[in-house]
Design a protein around this motif. Structure first.
Motif, PDB file in Angstrom:
ATOM      1  N   TRP A  99      49.102  26.347  22.604  1.00 31.40           N
ATOM      2  CA  TRP A  99      48.874  26.559  24.028  1.00 31.40           C
ATOM      3  C   TRP A  99      48.181  25.356  24.660  1.00 31.40           C
ATOM      4  O   TRP A  99      48.570  24.912  25.742  1.00 31.40           O
ATOM      5  CB  TRP A  99      48.046  27.813  24.249  1.00 31.40           C
ATOM      6  CG  TRP A  99      47.425  27.880  25.614  1.00 31.40           C
ATOM      7  CD1 TRP A  99      46.103  27.775  25.931  1.00 31.40           C
ATOM      8  CD2 TRP A  99      48.112  28.049  26.866  1.00 31.40           C
ATOM      9  NE1 TRP A  99      45.917  27.861  27.292  1.00 31.40           N
ATOM     10  CE2 TRP A  99      47.140  28.032  27.897  1.00 31.40           C
ATOM     11  CE3 TRP A  99      49.453  28.200  27.220  1.00 31.40           C
ATOM     12  CZ2 TRP A  99      47.456  28.165  29.247  1.00 31.40           C
ATOM     13  CZ3 TRP A  99      49.778  28.339  28.568  1.00 31.40           C
ATOM     14  CH2 TRP A  99      48.785  28.326  29.567  1.00 31.40           C
ATOM     15  N   TYR A 102      50.630  22.560  25.337  1.00 37.56           N
ATOM     16  CA  TYR A 102      51.486  22.852  26.483  1.00 37.56           C
ATOM     17  C   TYR A 102      50.693  22.721  27.778  1.00 37.56           C
ATOM     18  O   TYR A 102      51.155  22.119  28.744  1.00 37.56           O
ATOM     19  CB  TYR A 102      52.063  24.260  26.359  1.00 37.56           C
ATOM     20  CG  TYR A 102      52.845  24.696  27.580  1.00 37.56           C
ATOM     21  CD1 TYR A 102      54.171  24.302  27.753  1.00 37.56           C
ATOM     22  CD2 TYR A 102      52.252  25.495  28.559  1.00 37.56           C
ATOM     23  CE1 TYR A 102      54.889  24.684  28.882  1.00 37.56           C
ATOM     24  CE2 TYR A 102      52.968  25.889  29.692  1.00 37.56           C
ATOM     25  CZ  TYR A 102      54.275  25.477  29.842  1.00 37.56           C
ATOM     26  OH  TYR A 102      54.983  25.854  30.966  1.00 37.56           O
ATOM     27  N   ARG A 103      49.501  23.281  27.813  1.00 40.59           N
ATOM     28  CA  ARG A 103      48.675  23.255  29.017  1.00 40.59           C
ATOM     29  C   ARG A 103      48.370  21.830  29.452  1.00 40.59           C
ATOM     30  O   ARG A 103      48.460  21.494  30.643  1.00 40.59           O
ATOM     31  CB  ARG A 103      47.371  24.016  28.766  1.00 40.59           C
ATOM     32  CG  ARG A 103      46.383  23.939  29.918  1.00 40.59           C
ATOM     33  CD  ARG A 103      45.157  24.800  29.657  1.00 40.59           C
ATOM     34  NE  ARG A 103      44.524  24.496  28.393  1.00 40.59           N
ATOM     35  CZ  ARG A 103      43.729  23.445  28.193  1.00 40.59           C
ATOM     36  NH1 ARG A 103      43.488  22.582  29.165  1.00 40.59           N
ATOM     37  NH2 ARG A 103      43.173  23.246  27.006  1.00 40.59           N
ATOM     38  N   ASP A 141      50.665  31.539  33.493  1.00 36.95           N
ATOM     39  CA  ASP A 141      51.329  30.987  32.316  1.00 36.95           C
ATOM     40  C   ASP A 141      50.677  31.482  31.028  1.00 36.95           C
ATOM     41  O   ASP A 141      51.364  31.793  30.053  1.00 36.95           O
ATOM     42  CB  ASP A 141      51.278  29.457  32.361  1.00 36.95           C
ATOM     43  CG  ASP A 141      52.537  28.853  32.964  1.00 36.95           C
ATOM     44  OD1 ASP A 141      53.425  29.617  33.367  1.00 36.95           O
ATOM     45  OD2 ASP A 141      52.628  27.614  33.024  1.00 36.95           O
ATOM     46  N   LYS A 142      49.357  31.540  31.013  1.00 34.61           N
ATOM     47  CA  LYS A 142      48.652  31.971  29.797  1.00 34.61           C
ATOM     48  C   LYS A 142      48.987  33.428  29.481  1.00 34.61           C
ATOM     49  O   LYS A 142      49.180  33.788  28.317  1.00 34.61           O
ATOM     50  CB  LYS A 142      47.134  31.802  29.985  1.00 34.61           C
ATOM     51  CG  LYS A 142      46.333  32.176  28.742  1.00 34.61           C
ATOM     52  CD  LYS A 142      46.731  31.323  27.536  1.00 34.61           C
ATOM     53  CE  LYS A 142      46.020  31.736  26.255  1.00 34.61           C
ATOM     54  NZ  LYS A 142      44.585  31.489  26.302  1.00 34.61           N
ATOM     55  N   TRP A 145      52.457  33.440  28.106  1.00 28.94           N
ATOM     56  CA  TRP A 145      52.396  32.839  26.774  1.00 28.94           C
ATOM     57  C   TRP A 145      51.919  33.868  25.750  1.00 28.94           C
ATOM     58  O   TRP A 145      52.495  33.986  24.657  1.00 28.94           O
ATOM     59  CB  TRP A 145      51.437  31.648  26.807  1.00 28.94           C
ATOM     60  CG  TRP A 145      51.352  30.838  25.551  1.00 28.94           C
ATOM     61  CD1 TRP A 145      50.648  31.146  24.425  1.00 28.94           C
ATOM     62  CD2 TRP A 145      51.985  29.577  25.289  1.00 28.94           C
ATOM     63  NE1 TRP A 145      50.789  30.164  23.486  1.00 28.94           N
ATOM     64  CE2 TRP A 145      51.601  29.179  23.985  1.00 28.94           C
ATOM     65  CE3 TRP A 145      52.806  28.739  26.034  1.00 28.94           C
ATOM     66  CZ2 TRP A 145      52.021  27.983  23.416  1.00 28.94           C
ATOM     67  CZ3 TRP A 145      53.243  27.544  25.458  1.00 28.94           C
ATOM     68  CH2 TRP A 145      52.850  27.186  24.173  1.00 28.94           C
ATOM     69  N   ASP A 149      53.911  35.328  22.460  1.00 27.18           N
ATOM     70  CA  ASP A 149      53.326  35.004  21.155  1.00 27.18           C
ATOM     71  C   ASP A 149      53.276  36.261  20.280  1.00 27.18           C
ATOM     72  O   ASP A 149      52.285  36.988  20.247  1.00 27.18           O
ATOM     73  CB  ASP A 149      51.922  34.439  21.368  1.00 27.18           C
ATOM     74  CG  ASP A 149      51.257  34.020  20.068  1.00 27.18           C
ATOM     75  OD1 ASP A 149      51.955  33.927  19.041  1.00 27.18           O
ATOM     76  OD2 ASP A 149      50.027  33.802  20.087  1.00 27.18           O
ATOM     77  N   LEU A 156      53.447  28.958  19.817  1.00 23.60           N
ATOM     78  CA  LEU A 156      54.785  29.528  19.942  1.00 23.60           C
ATOM     79  C   LEU A 156      55.783  28.782  19.076  1.00 23.60           C
ATOM     80  O   LEU A 156      55.803  27.550  19.051  1.00 23.60           O
ATOM     81  CB  LEU A 156      55.259  29.469  21.400  1.00 23.60           C
ATOM     82  CG  LEU A 156      54.446  30.217  22.455  1.00 23.60           C
ATOM     83  CD1 LEU A 156      55.168  30.167  23.794  1.00 23.60           C
ATOM     84  CD2 LEU A 156      54.162  31.644  22.033  1.00 23.60           C
ATOM     85  N   PHE A 161      59.025  30.316  22.330  1.00 23.71           N
ATOM     86  CA  PHE A 161      58.975  29.441  23.492  1.00 23.71           C
ATOM     87  C   PHE A 161      60.151  29.718  24.428  1.00 23.71           C
ATOM     88  O   PHE A 161      60.020  29.662  25.657  1.00 23.71           O
ATOM     89  CB  PHE A 161      58.988  27.982  23.039  1.00 23.71           C
ATOM     90  CG  PHE A 161      58.787  26.987  24.147  1.00 23.71           C
ATOM     91  CD1 PHE A 161      57.578  26.910  24.820  1.00 23.71           C
ATOM     92  CD2 PHE A 161      59.800  26.116  24.512  1.00 23.71           C
ATOM     93  CE1 PHE A 161      57.383  25.989  25.845  1.00 23.71           C
ATOM     94  CE2 PHE A 161      59.616  25.187  25.524  1.00 23.71           C
ATOM     95  CZ  PHE A 161      58.404  25.124  26.193  1.00 23.71           C
ATOM     96  N   PHE A 164      59.256  32.619  26.432  1.00 22.99           N
ATOM     97  CA  PHE A 164      58.272  32.212  27.437  1.00 22.99           C
ATOM     98  C   PHE A 164      58.952  31.560  28.631  1.00 22.99           C
ATOM     99  O   PHE A 164      58.639  31.866  29.785  1.00 22.99           O
ATOM    100  CB  PHE A 164      57.274  31.241  26.802  1.00 22.99           C
ATOM    101  CG  PHE A 164      56.368  30.548  27.789  1.00 22.99           C
ATOM    102  CD1 PHE A 164      55.286  31.205  28.340  1.00 22.99           C
ATOM    103  CD2 PHE A 164      56.603  29.232  28.154  1.00 22.99           C
ATOM    104  CE1 PHE A 164      54.447  30.569  29.263  1.00 22.99           C
ATOM    105  CE2 PHE A 164      55.774  28.577  29.063  1.00 22.99           C
ATOM    106  CZ  PHE A 164      54.694  29.262  29.616  1.00 22.99           C
TER     107      PHE A 164
END
Length: 302
Positions: A99, A102-103, A141-142, A145, A149, A156, A161, A164
């Motif tokens: 995460w 990605y963030r 998004d979190k 996610w 997950d 992911l 993913f 997501f």
């Protein structure tokens, strides 16, 4: 730029609601240049695609061939998009994407919510949508996610993913699609969608004025009362929203194929010749002349 990217991530809502046929879904990679072509050039390129659709090479496109082509191009788009995004966010080719990785790629923050308090930036041209700050999008998004997950390890896999990125195509992600749709349209955050909010998602003028409303707006108002608001309380709740955007048993490819055959089959033989398709090329590929972008904002299939 980052806000535009975030906004694009909500594309599935338009896809589910689309009243016109999405020419990118039909054309795949060839769609990007079609809007800039002359009618003659469009017809020439479309004729090549028609030959691809005609699997048995008998010169006629059946409903089944058209449906299978639509499914193929939809699947191809999803696979290509996941591949592209996975490689972008996971350049080292690891088995899982964390995460935090990605963030940082998307939001550019080194710490959770860093620099968010002093600057809440709203999405472009959405005066009535409420404040979509970085923090709002990050939280959203979190949450998505976390749902994607499966094993809860904070990272992911490629399959997770994909769920997501495209929750509308994953059974376990359906609830998050409903939640996000409600958040997008429910402007006053009372947990339900009024007629004004429903129409306002597509039409930004006041629907209660005396001015003459477009026919499609009148149709949407009728649809809201007749089909969306099942219990007649004047609002759409979460269950009614689910039935609206994720109707059980609805086959998008089937509906689009049926619509295209119905609109193009001039001799009523339930098949399409190349000539019939080329005569309706604007229906198949879309263009500035058909105001394609405006059509994408409407909710129902023909």
């Amino acid at each position: 730029m980052i806000l535009n990217d975030l906004k694009e991530k909500e594309h599935y809502k338009n896809e589910e609601h689309n009243k016109e046929y999405d020419h990118e879904a039909f054309l795949g990679d060839d769609a990007k240049t079609f809007d800039q072509l002359t009618p003659e050039e469009s017809q020439k390129r479309l004729s090549i695609i028609v030959e691809k659709i005609d699997k048995n090479n008998d010169g006629e496109i059946t409903h089944e061939e058209l449906k299978e082509w639509i499914r193929y191009t939809q699947k191809k788009y999803l696979i290509n998009d996941v591949h592209k995004q996975w490689n972008t966010h996971n350049p080292e080719g690891k088995n899982k994407l964390m995460w935090d990785e990605y963030r940082k790629t998307v939001y550019g923050f080194s710490h959770e919510y860093k620099s968010l308090d002093h600057e809440a930036i709203e999405l472009d041209n959405e005066e009535d949508s409420g404040s979509y700050s970085y923090k709002t999008m990050l939280d959203r998004d979190k949450r998505r996610w976390t749902v994607a997950d499966i094993d809860g390890d904070g990272a992911l896999t490629r399959e997770e993913f994909a769920a997501f990125l495209h929750p509308e195509d994953s059974n376990r992600m359906k609830d998050i699609v409903i939640i996000e749709t409600m958040e997008d349209i429910d402007k006053n955050k009372d947990g339900k969608i009024s007629l004004k909010e429903y129409i306002g998602d597509m039409y930004h003028n006041d629907i209660e004025t005396d001015e003459e409303l477009p026919e499609w707006v009148l149709n949407e108002k009728e649809h809201f009362s007749a089909y969306r608001d099942k219990n007649g309380d004047g609002f759409m709740d979460a269950d009614e929203v689910k039935e609206w955007i994720l109707p059980q048993g609805f086959d998008h490819a089937e509906a689009e194929a049926r619509h295209l055959v119905h609109e193009s089959d001039t001799n009523a033989d339930q098949k399409l010749s190349k000539e019939e398709i080329l005569n309706k090329y604007d229906l198949f590929v879309g263009s500035q002349a058909t105001d394609f972008g405006e059509a994408l904002a409407r909710h129902d299939e023909f």
